[in-house]
Design an enzyme around this catalytic site. Structure first.
Site, PDB file in Angstrom:
ATOM      1  N   SER A  18       0.828   5.822  -3.194  1.00 39.37           N
ATOM      2  CA  SER A  18       1.162   7.191  -3.590  1.00 39.37           C
ATOM      3  C   SER A  18       0.116   7.669  -4.588  1.00 39.37           C
ATOM      4  O   SER A  18      -0.507   6.846  -5.278  1.00 39.37           O
ATOM      5  CB  SER A  18       2.545   7.189  -4.254  1.00 39.37           C
ATOM      6  OG  SER A  18       2.735   8.376  -4.995  1.00 39.37           O
ATOM      7  N   TYR A  68       8.757   4.723 -10.767  1.00 37.41           N
ATOM      8  CA  TYR A  68       8.017   4.976  -9.520  1.00 37.41           C
ATOM      9  C   TYR A  68       6.514   4.772  -9.753  1.00 37.41           C
ATOM     10  O   TYR A  68       5.838   4.119  -8.958  1.00 37.41           O
ATOM     11  CB  TYR A  68       8.309   6.405  -9.046  1.00 37.41           C
ATOM     12  CG  TYR A  68       7.762   6.722  -7.667  1.00 37.41           C
ATOM     13  CD1 TYR A  68       8.405   6.264  -6.518  1.00 37.41           C
ATOM     14  CD2 TYR A  68       6.605   7.481  -7.517  1.00 37.41           C
ATOM     15  CE1 TYR A  68       7.911   6.572  -5.251  1.00 37.41           C
ATOM     16  CE2 TYR A  68       6.102   7.781  -6.253  1.00 37.41           C
ATOM     17  CZ  TYR A  68       6.762   7.325  -5.127  1.00 37.41           C
ATOM     18  OH  TYR A  68       6.265   7.618  -3.863  1.00 37.41           O
TER      19      TYR A  68
HETATM   20  N1  NAP Z   1       7.381  11.993   0.463  1.00 35.96           N
HETATM   21  C1  NAP Z   1       6.334  11.951  -0.344  1.00 35.96           C
HETATM   22  O1  NAP Z   1       5.916  12.972  -0.933  1.00 35.96           O
HETATM   23  C2  NAP Z   1       5.586  10.675  -0.538  1.00 35.96           C
HETATM   24  C3  NAP Z   1       4.336  10.738  -1.187  1.00 35.96           C
HETATM   25  C4  NAP Z   1       3.623   9.577  -1.409  1.00 35.96           C
HETATM   26  C5  NAP Z   1       4.143   8.373  -0.986  1.00 35.96           C
HETATM   27  N2  NAP Z   1       5.359   8.322  -0.375  1.00 35.96           N
HETATM   28  C6  NAP Z   1       5.851   7.013   0.042  1.00 35.96           C
HETATM   29  O2  NAP Z   1       6.065   7.006   1.419  1.00 35.96           O
HETATM   30  C7  NAP Z   1       7.088   6.052   1.747  1.00 35.96           C
HETATM   31  C8  NAP Z   1       8.136   6.713   2.628  1.00 35.96           C
HETATM   32  O3  NAP Z   1       8.701   7.783   1.900  1.00 35.96           O
HETATM   33  P1  NAP Z   1       9.421   9.045   2.579  1.00 35.96           P
HETATM   34  O4  NAP Z   1       8.964  10.219   1.828  1.00 35.96           O
HETATM   35  O5  NAP Z   1       9.303   8.978   4.052  1.00 35.96           O
HETATM   36  O6  NAP Z   1      10.926   8.741   2.103  1.00 35.96           O
HETATM   37  P2  NAP Z   1      12.348   8.932   2.849  1.00 35.96           P
HETATM   38  O7  NAP Z   1      12.283  10.039   3.828  1.00 35.96           O
HETATM   39  O8  NAP Z   1      13.356   8.967   1.767  1.00 35.96           O
HETATM   40  O9  NAP Z   1      12.483   7.558   3.655  1.00 35.96           O
HETATM   41  C9  NAP Z   1      12.562   6.338   2.964  1.00 35.96           C
HETATM   42  C10 NAP Z   1      12.855   5.225   3.964  1.00 35.96           C
HETATM   43  O10 NAP Z   1      12.925   3.975   3.249  1.00 35.96           O
HETATM   44  C11 NAP Z   1      14.137   3.317   3.635  1.00 35.96           C
HETATM   45  N3  NAP Z   1      14.594   2.437   2.545  1.00 35.96           N
HETATM   46  C12 NAP Z   1      14.958   2.770   1.284  1.00 35.96           C
HETATM   47  N4  NAP Z   1      15.345   1.664   0.609  1.00 35.96           N
HETATM   48  C13 NAP Z   1      15.214   0.613   1.465  1.00 35.96           C
HETATM   49  C14 NAP Z   1      15.450  -0.789   1.381  1.00 35.96           C
HETATM   50  N5  NAP Z   1      15.933  -1.346   0.254  1.00 35.96           N
HETATM   51  N6  NAP Z   1      15.198  -1.553   2.461  1.00 35.96           N
HETATM   52  C15 NAP Z   1      14.726  -1.001   3.611  1.00 35.96           C
HETATM   53  N7  NAP Z   1      14.482   0.299   3.769  1.00 35.96           N
HETATM   54  C16 NAP Z   1      14.727   1.104   2.695  1.00 35.96           C
HETATM   55  C17 NAP Z   1      15.112   4.456   3.942  1.00 35.96           C
HETATM   56  O11 NAP Z   1      16.149   4.047   4.830  1.00 35.96           O
HETATM   57  P3  NAP Z   1      17.591   3.475   4.315  1.00 35.96           P
HETATM   58  O12 NAP Z   1      18.019   4.345   3.188  1.00 35.96           O
HETATM   59  O13 NAP Z   1      18.472   3.529   5.525  1.00 35.96           O
HETATM   60  O14 NAP Z   1      17.334   2.059   3.890  1.00 35.96           O
HETATM   61  C18 NAP Z   1      14.181   5.410   4.679  1.00 35.96           C
HETATM   62  O15 NAP Z   1      14.024   5.018   6.025  1.00 35.96           O
HETATM   63  C19 NAP Z   1       7.612   5.534   0.411  1.00 35.96           C
HETATM   64  O16 NAP Z   1       6.991   4.316   0.096  1.00 35.96           O
HETATM   65  C20 NAP Z   1       7.183   6.617  -0.565  1.00 35.96           C
HETATM   66  O17 NAP Z   1       7.044   6.125  -1.885  1.00 35.96           O
HETATM   67  C21 NAP Z   1       6.080   9.448  -0.136  1.00 35.96           C
END
Ligand code: NAP
Length: 237
Positions: free
Chosen positions: A143, A156
């Site tokens: 990130s 985070y």
């Molecule tokens: N969105 C952004 O702006 C952004 C920016 C930079 C980086 N990121 C990174 O991108 C990645 C994905 O984020 P996203 O934005 O797609 O988030 P999201 O839409 O909230 O999805 C998060 C995913 O992680 C799963 N998860 C959460 N806790 C878990 C656990 N203990 N074991 C297994 N799965 C788990 C959730 O499913 P369940 O709840 O069913 O487990 C969900 O499938 C993350 O690493 C985040 O830090 C996101």
């Protein structure tokens, strides 16, 4: 870009970036193991992939538990015949403007356990399998918060600085085993992780933009390693 018959695990595949990545890699011909905690949401994604003619496997997994991660690897190996590509994407974020003293320790713990330790377990077990095969790709989702100390959500930030350090050290260590490691760094992406008010007020990437960058990294010719790839919204309309 063609991933015909390659076996892939995507963690956090039930929503956001993971869901888009699982679908795009399956469309490119990969056999995709979908992992996250919610079985129901994973099954919805699996139906979407199957409706497009893709091959998929649902393995509910909490990545913060190393035993569950080991078991997910074994199921994938038994069902898909090995592991070619590991996408360590699962993550959580708590956006309170908290500071050090106001920090919620339970949330810090969860952010480190899922975002950092979960990714480390995934890398460890995937690399074990890939070493035996002599080849593989690991993509770790970092990130912009792993490159700055300006953000106030300290748990985070700490987890993503950890991802950066672990990933850079891993790519050096695994290079001689034929395993490529990519640190994929998205800026803001419109997913359920983002607060509603930020989605309305800020320019963001789509989950598919990140999926597309992941597909690009894992489909390079064997002699190229994409060590780091950062995507941010351009500011253009
Ligand atoms: N969105 C952004 O702006 C952004 C920016 C930079 C980086 N990121 C990174 O991108 C990645 C994905 O984020 P996203 O934005 O797609 O988030 P999201 O839409 O909230 O999805 C998060 C995913 O992680 C799963 N998860 C959460 N806790 C878990 C656990 N203990 N074991 C297994 N799965 C788990 C959730 O499913 P369940 O709840 O069913 O487990 C969900 O499938 C993350 O690493 C985040 O830090 C996101």
């Amino acid at each position: 870009m063609n991933l015909d018959g390659r076996s892939v695990i995507v963690t956090g595949a039930s929503k956001g970036i993971g869901r888009a990545t699982a679908k795009m890699l399956a469309d490119a011909g990969a056999h995709v193991c979908l992992a996250a905690r919610s079985k129901a949401r994973l099954e919805t994604v699996a139906e979407e992939i199957k409706a497009n003619g893709g091959n998929t496997l649902v393995v509910p997994t909490d990545v913060s538990d190393p035993k569950q991660v080991a078991s997910m690897m074994k199921t994938t190996q038994d069902s898909l015949g090995g592991l070619d590509i590991m996408i360590n994407n699962a993550g959580v974020g708590h956006w309170d403007w908290e500071g050090v003293v106001g920090g919620n320790l339970d949330m810090w713990t969860q952010e480190i356990e899922v975002n950092l330790l979960g990714l480390m377990y995934g890398t460890h077990y995937a690399a074990k399998l890939m070493q035996e095969q002599g080849k593989g790709d690991i993509v770790n989702i970092g990130s912009g918060s792993g490159r700055t100390t300006a953000h106030p959500w300290l748990g985070y930030v700490a987890s993503k600085w950890g991802v950066r350090g672990f990933t850079e050290a891993s790519l050096r260590d695994l290079r001689d085993d034929g395993i490529r490691v990519t640190h994929l760094i998205p800026g803001a992406v419109e997913t359920p992780l983002q607060p509603e008010e930020d989605i309305e007020s800020t320019q963001m990437l789509n989950p598919e933009d990140v999926a597309d960058a992941i597909l690009y990294a894992v489909s390079r010719p064997d002699h190229i390693s994409i060590n780091e790839l950062m995507l941010i919204p351009s500011g253009r309309e």
